[in-house]
Scaffold this motif. Sequence first.
Motif, PDB file in Angstrom:
ATOM      1  N   GLN A 149       0.804  -1.167   0.022  1.00 42.36           N
ATOM      2  CA  GLN A 149      -0.070   0.123   0.030  1.00 42.36           C
ATOM      3  C   GLN A 149       0.725   1.048   0.032  1.00 42.36           C
ATOM      4  OE1 GLN A 149      -2.724  -0.284   3.324  1.00 42.36           O
ATOM      5  NE2 GLN A 149      -3.871  -2.054   2.421  1.00 42.36           N
ATOM      6  N   ALA A 152       2.563   1.816  -3.328  1.00 42.06           N
ATOM      7  CA  ALA A 152       1.716   2.423  -4.335  1.00 42.06           C
ATOM      8  C   ALA A 152       1.416   3.657  -4.406  1.00 42.06           C
ATOM      9  CB  ALA A 152       0.285   1.641  -4.288  1.00 42.06           C
ATOM     10  N   THR A 157       0.729   4.954  -8.175  1.00 40.16           N
ATOM     11  CA  THR A 157       0.252   4.120  -8.985  1.00 40.16           C
ATOM     12  C   THR A 157      -1.265   3.750  -8.242  1.00 40.16           C
ATOM     13  OG1 THR A 157       1.037   2.233  -7.862  1.00 40.16           O
ATOM     14  CG2 THR A 157       2.173   3.047  -9.634  1.00 40.16           C
ATOM     15  N   VAL A 158      -1.877   4.618  -7.264  1.00 42.34           N
ATOM     16  CA  VAL A 158      -3.156   4.381  -6.835  1.00 42.34           C
ATOM     17  C   VAL A 158      -4.147   4.884  -7.922  1.00 42.34           C
ATOM     18  CG1 VAL A 158      -2.247   4.671  -4.553  1.00 42.34           C
ATOM     19  CG2 VAL A 158      -2.932   6.577  -5.587  1.00 42.34           C
ATOM     20  N   LYS A 159      -5.268   4.160  -7.649  1.00 43.29           N
ATOM     21  CA  LYS A 159      -6.415   4.541  -8.692  1.00 43.29           C
ATOM     22  C   LYS A 159      -7.288   5.456  -7.882  1.00 43.29           C
ATOM     23  CE  LYS A 159      -6.206   0.192 -11.264  1.00 43.29           C
ATOM     24  NZ  LYS A 159      -7.314  -1.108 -11.546  1.00 43.29           N
ATOM     25  N   ILE A 160      -7.908   6.569  -8.620  1.00 41.71           N
ATOM     26  CA  ILE A 160      -8.809   7.522  -8.177  1.00 41.71           C
ATOM     27  C   ILE A 160      -9.832   7.565  -8.808  1.00 41.71           C
ATOM     28  CG2 ILE A 160      -8.900   9.858  -7.604  1.00 41.71           C
ATOM     29  CD1 ILE A 160      -6.204  10.267  -7.080  1.00 41.71           C
ATOM     30  N   GLU A 161     -11.388   7.613  -8.106  1.00 44.38           N
ATOM     31  CA  GLU A 161     -12.603   7.610  -8.981  1.00 44.38           C
ATOM     32  C   GLU A 161     -13.162   8.879  -8.295  1.00 44.38           C
ATOM     33  OE1 GLU A 161     -14.785   4.275  -8.578  1.00 44.38           O
ATOM     34  OE2 GLU A 161     -13.566   2.803  -9.547  1.00 44.38           O
ATOM     35  N   THR A 162     -13.265   9.804  -9.612  1.00 39.83           N
ATOM     36  CA  THR A 162     -14.060  10.945  -8.893  1.00 39.83           C
ATOM     37  C   THR A 162     -15.581  11.145  -9.460  1.00 39.83           C
ATOM     38  OG1 THR A 162     -11.933  12.283  -9.514  1.00 39.83           O
ATOM     39  CG2 THR A 162     -14.059  13.319  -9.512  1.00 39.83           C
TER      40      THR A 162
END
Length: 404
Positions: A149, A152, A157-162
């Motif tokens: 964690q 990342a 490289t973490v994913k973000i959803e807006t």
Amino acid sequence: MARHNLGVVIGFEFTRTVKKRRFWATTLAIPAVLAVVFLLIFVSNSTTSVNEGAQRNAKITFTYTDSSGLIPASTAALFGGQLATDPGTALNDVRSGRSEAYFAYPADLSRDPIKVYGADKGIFENGKYDAVARRLLTTAAEQKIGSTQLTAAVSGTVKIETTTFKDGQLAGGVGAVVPPLLFLLIFYVSIILLSNQMLNSTLEEKENRVTEMILTTLDPTTLIIGKVIAVFMVGLVQLLVFMTPFGIGYVFFREQLSLPSFDLAHLTFEPGPMITGALLLVGGFTVFTGTLVAIGAVMPTAKEAGAVFGSIIALIFVPLYTVSLIVSDPHALIVQVFTYFPLSAPVTALLRNGFGTLNPVESVAVIVELFAVGFLTLRLAVHLFRYGSIEYSRKLSIRGTFGR
């Protein structure tokens, strides 16, 4: 009779164009070139993918020095590395060919670069040194952190959803922007494909000296409208032919051609922007059609019309130079001028409509303006053609035609 003549004009103009070998040679040339380009990209990407994979997994023998203290000797050994005691000796070994590569890791990696020295094996293959040096450092950092964690988070490289909301409802985001902007793409493609034919639609008969015979059997309004409709139909044929390679490439060879992937299910077709975009497209197309036909009616030859034609076409690209201002500050003076000036209004209004900055009042105003100006320019084109069609050797005097 006029309705019958209109059908005759449309059929004649359309069939005359599509029967020409030059038309199909020009129309099919672009898809053929695209097919060759797609094939080259496919072969190139396949080779590049194989070479990049080979570089990432390359096994080389190298020496290294580590002033940062981040790289354990056991980890470096797995990559084929051996700790060097003297940087100068390690560098000389690479220079003389006794060693394949030498990596010098600095004390402060955030400030100083990693220096990589290696035996020259060609521009592309030399990239394996950089790949191995980076992979070794990344592996050592992951081992030191001891948390996937945190690794990342640090590497980004973490994913973000807006998720955004508009007027209490879930906003469409990019999926709501793309569909209205497709009208802008269609506008550009149609103008680029059809503008030259629009200009020459009235010049061809004039240069062939047959307009007197045509006007004895046809009303100028019927002739002009028939030519415009026929040119539009020809454009649809060209557009279909041009888009076929893109459709085939995207559906069947998207990964091989490295085309961007987009989930069509995320597209949002909002009625307001879509209707506005369609009306702006039709209105803008009418304005440019009337303008180009009028130029063809005034000028005696295609050569003389070409100079004016270039200036008119250039106006549709001017708003693109201020696209950042159009998106960020739609109420700026220059943006407002572009929004309501007839020849720049279609592109500017379509951009603002796509990005959601064209309010309903402005939408109605621009649409009404475009249809009004388009109608007037077509009427003007008919009037000019009535008197300019027999002016074979000199430019038509616009003031003189109204004096008649």
